[in-house]
Write a protein that holds these residues in place. Structure first.
Motif, PDB file in Angstrom:
ATOM      1  N   CYS A 158       0.687  -1.229   0.043  1.00 34.71           N
ATOM      2  CA  CYS A 158       0.175  -0.077   0.029  1.00 34.71           C
ATOM      3  C   CYS A 158       0.774   1.246   0.140  1.00 34.71           C
ATOM      4  O   CYS A 158       0.303   2.452  -0.126  1.00 34.71           O
ATOM      5  CB  CYS A 158      -0.905   0.018   1.179  1.00 34.71           C
ATOM      6  SG  CYS A 158      -2.146  -1.191   1.169  1.00 34.71           S
ATOM      7  N   ALA A 159       2.043   1.134   0.311  1.00 32.63           N
ATOM      8  CA  ALA A 159       2.915   2.390   0.700  1.00 32.63           C
ATOM      9  C   ALA A 159       3.460   2.896  -0.789  1.00 32.63           C
ATOM     10  O   ALA A 159       3.413   2.231  -1.773  1.00 32.63           O
ATOM     11  CB  ALA A 159       4.007   2.047   1.229  1.00 32.63           C
ATOM     12  N   GLN A 160       3.508   4.088  -1.092  1.00 34.41           N
ATOM     13  CA  GLN A 160       4.058   4.964  -2.103  1.00 34.41           C
ATOM     14  C   GLN A 160       4.973   5.976  -1.796  1.00 34.41           C
ATOM     15  O   GLN A 160       4.939   6.447  -0.581  1.00 34.41           O
ATOM     16  CB  GLN A 160       2.638   5.426  -2.748  1.00 34.41           C
ATOM     17  CG  GLN A 160       1.782   4.554  -3.109  1.00 34.41           C
ATOM     18  CD  GLN A 160       0.603   5.459  -4.019  1.00 34.41           C
ATOM     19  OE1 GLN A 160       0.557   6.600  -4.318  1.00 34.41           O
ATOM     20  NE2 GLN A 160      -0.582   4.739  -4.170  1.00 34.41           N
ATOM     21  N   PRO A 161       5.503   6.336  -2.924  1.00 32.26           N
ATOM     22  CA  PRO A 161       6.632   7.349  -2.325  1.00 32.26           C
ATOM     23  C   PRO A 161       5.980   8.863  -2.438  1.00 32.26           C
ATOM     24  O   PRO A 161       4.724   8.959  -2.892  1.00 32.26           O
ATOM     25  CB  PRO A 161       7.447   7.414  -3.801  1.00 32.26           C
ATOM     26  CG  PRO A 161       6.801   6.899  -4.776  1.00 32.26           C
ATOM     27  CD  PRO A 161       5.784   6.062  -4.325  1.00 32.26           C
ATOM     28  N   VAL A 162       6.555   9.832  -1.557  1.00 29.76           N
ATOM     29  CA  VAL A 162       6.155  11.325  -1.395  1.00 29.76           C
ATOM     30  C   VAL A 162       7.244  12.100  -1.675  1.00 29.76           C
ATOM     31  O   VAL A 162       8.343  12.002  -1.391  1.00 29.76           O
ATOM     32  CB  VAL A 162       5.893  11.379  -0.020  1.00 29.76           C
ATOM     33  CG1 VAL A 162       5.426  12.820   0.245  1.00 29.76           C
ATOM     34  CG2 VAL A 162       4.494  10.369   0.230  1.00 29.76           C
ATOM     35  N   PRO A 163       6.829  12.962  -2.745  1.00 26.18           N
ATOM     36  CA  PRO A 163       5.683  13.306  -3.423  1.00 26.18           C
ATOM     37  C   PRO A 163       5.157  12.815  -4.740  1.00 26.18           C
ATOM     38  O   PRO A 163       3.942  13.081  -5.195  1.00 26.18           O
ATOM     39  CB  PRO A 163       5.952  14.820  -3.554  1.00 26.18           C
ATOM     40  CG  PRO A 163       7.367  14.946  -3.866  1.00 26.18           C
ATOM     41  CD  PRO A 163       7.941  14.008  -3.348  1.00 26.18           C
ATOM     42  N   ASN A 164       5.993  11.672  -5.324  1.00 24.35           N
ATOM     43  CA  ASN A 164       5.771  11.200  -6.822  1.00 24.35           C
ATOM     44  C   ASN A 164       4.834  10.110  -6.842  1.00 24.35           C
ATOM     45  O   ASN A 164       4.667   9.654  -7.894  1.00 24.35           O
ATOM     46  CB  ASN A 164       7.249  11.086  -6.973  1.00 24.35           C
ATOM     47  CG  ASN A 164       8.159  12.049  -7.415  1.00 24.35           C
ATOM     48  OD1 ASN A 164       7.812  13.245  -7.643  1.00 24.35           O
ATOM     49  ND2 ASN A 164       9.316  11.857  -6.857  1.00 24.35           N
ATOM     50  N   GLY A 165       4.255   9.563  -5.934  1.00 23.26           N
ATOM     51  CA  GLY A 165       3.350   8.485  -5.729  1.00 23.26           C
ATOM     52  C   GLY A 165       1.917   8.904  -6.318  1.00 23.26           C
ATOM     53  O   GLY A 165       1.568  10.278  -6.399  1.00 23.26           O
ATOM     54  N   ASP A 166       1.074   8.166  -6.909  1.00 20.07           N
ATOM     55  CA  ASP A 166      -0.463   8.341  -7.534  1.00 20.07           C
ATOM     56  C   ASP A 166      -1.145   9.186  -6.445  1.00 20.07           C
ATOM     57  O   ASP A 166      -1.857  10.179  -6.516  1.00 20.07           O
ATOM     58  CB  ASP A 166      -0.773   7.348  -8.054  1.00 20.07           C
ATOM     59  CG  ASP A 166      -0.213   6.839  -9.285  1.00 20.07           C
ATOM     60  OD1 ASP A 166       0.405   7.417  -9.897  1.00 20.07           O
ATOM     61  OD2 ASP A 166      -0.436   5.690  -9.560  1.00 20.07           O
ATOM     62  N   THR A 167      -1.021   8.582  -5.060  1.00 20.71           N
ATOM     63  CA  THR A 167      -1.846   9.251  -4.348  1.00 20.71           C
ATOM     64  C   THR A 167      -1.643  10.734  -4.045  1.00 20.71           C
ATOM     65  O   THR A 167      -2.606  11.601  -4.093  1.00 20.71           O
ATOM     66  CB  THR A 167      -1.765   8.481  -2.767  1.00 20.71           C
ATOM     67  OG1 THR A 167      -2.216   7.192  -3.080  1.00 20.71           O
ATOM     68  CG2 THR A 167      -2.666   9.117  -1.690  1.00 20.71           C
ATOM     69  N   VAL A 168      -0.360  11.055  -3.716  1.00 21.35           N
ATOM     70  CA  VAL A 168      -0.104  12.420  -3.640  1.00 21.35           C
ATOM     71  C   VAL A 168      -0.695  13.342  -4.809  1.00 21.35           C
ATOM     72  O   VAL A 168      -1.195  14.520  -4.445  1.00 21.35           O
ATOM     73  CB  VAL A 168       1.341  12.757  -3.355  1.00 21.35           C
ATOM     74  CG1 VAL A 168       1.536  14.371  -3.153  1.00 21.35           C
ATOM     75  CG2 VAL A 168       1.776  12.156  -2.115  1.00 21.35           C
ATOM     76  N   LYS A 169      -0.247  12.914  -6.037  1.00 23.41           N
ATOM     77  CA  LYS A 169      -0.882  13.546  -7.155  1.00 23.41           C
ATOM     78  C   LYS A 169      -2.363  13.807  -7.152  1.00 23.41           C
ATOM     79  O   LYS A 169      -2.822  14.860  -7.574  1.00 23.41           O
ATOM     80  CB  LYS A 169      -0.490  12.903  -8.661  1.00 23.41           C
ATOM     81  CG  LYS A 169       1.291  12.903  -8.451  1.00 23.41           C
ATOM     82  CD  LYS A 169       1.607  12.301  -9.971  1.00 23.41           C
ATOM     83  CE  LYS A 169       3.244  12.082 -10.029  1.00 23.41           C
ATOM     84  NZ  LYS A 169       3.671  13.510  -9.730  1.00 23.41           N
TER      85      LYS A 169
END
Length: 257
Positions: free
Chosen positions: A54-65
């Protein structure tokens, strides 16, 4: 300044959570909206491998975008919790986006014993500039340690925001104390609902709130109920009350060499 929170139960499905968040953003009009801790992914995971999915990079992950898109669409600042991946580490992170822009992130410093089996600890106390307001951000158990809020106001924060995933009343009381002792308004957003893994069951209280600098709760979310609420609040550009004209002068005495 019009501020608010969205108190809700989240799943481990980011798409479902984002759809719910947008539905509530469309129903309120706020300058600043605070969401719960880990609101994009849920809280309980059996192990770090399950969390990593479930984890994503910040700020380049889809959820942040996608959150940047929502902040632009609704012309507001959003502070939300997510699981952040960086190399082989995963952080319990609060992300700040505003009117389409990524502003910054804060990684939770104080983890519960359970969280330490999943997450790495943050080590930086951040503040964020949103227009003319400087904001300090904390995550849940961080509130139990007064040093964080005190350092943030000494760095210039005039508003404190806390993202929560808790089941008991104590964190609500501590949040009021943090507002009073720092003479600074505080927004606390806690989730609701239930999560379970074989080793642990957790029920979440709600009772999100916007607290004035004197500890008064302007609004409070109904326990166990989904709520999107907002109110007007004045950031603490001056800290004084009937017994002291300059709280910062008194606070800074403790940091003089």
């Amino acid at each position: 300044m019009k501020v608010g929170y969205i108190q809700f139960d989240m799943s481990h499905n980011a798409t479902e959570n984002l759809a719910l968040i947008e539905r509530h953003l469309a129903s309120i009009s706020c300058d600043l909206v605070v969401l719960p801790e880990l609101c994009t992914c849920g809280y309980l995971f059996e192990d770090k491998k399950a969390l990593a999915r479930c984890a994503q990079p910040v700020p380049n992950g889809d959820t942040v975008k996608q959150m940047q898109y929502l902040s632009a669409k609704y012309r507001c600042t959003i502070i939300f919790g997510t699981a952040e991946s960086e190399a082989d580490r995963i952080y319990n992170t609060a992300v700040v986006v505003s009117k389409g822009d990524y502003v910054g992130k804060y990684r939770k410093m104080h983890l519960s014993d359970f969280e330490k089996t999943l997450f790495d600890c943050g080590d930086t106390i951040n503040i964020f500039q949103i227009d003319s307001v400087t904001i300090g951000v904390e995550i849940c158990f961080d509130l139990w340690f007064p040093e964080i809020a005190r350092q943030q106001i000494r760095q210039g924060a005039s508003l404190l925001c806390a993202l929560g995933n808790f089941g008991g009343e104590m964190t609500c009381l501590i949040a009021q104390t943090r507002a009073i002792e720092n003479q600074t308004p505080l927004i606390l957003c806690n989730r609701i609902g239930h999560e379970s893994i074989p080793a642990l069951d957790a029920d979440f209280l709600g009772k999100s709130t916007v607290i004035e600098r004197d500890g008064t709760q302007k609004i409070v979310g109904t326990p166990g109920a989904e709520r999107a609420q907002c109110c007007e609040i004045d950031p603490a550009f001056v800290r004084s009350n009937v017994i002291c004209a300059d709280f910062m002068q008194e606070i800074n005495r403790h940091y003089e060499n």
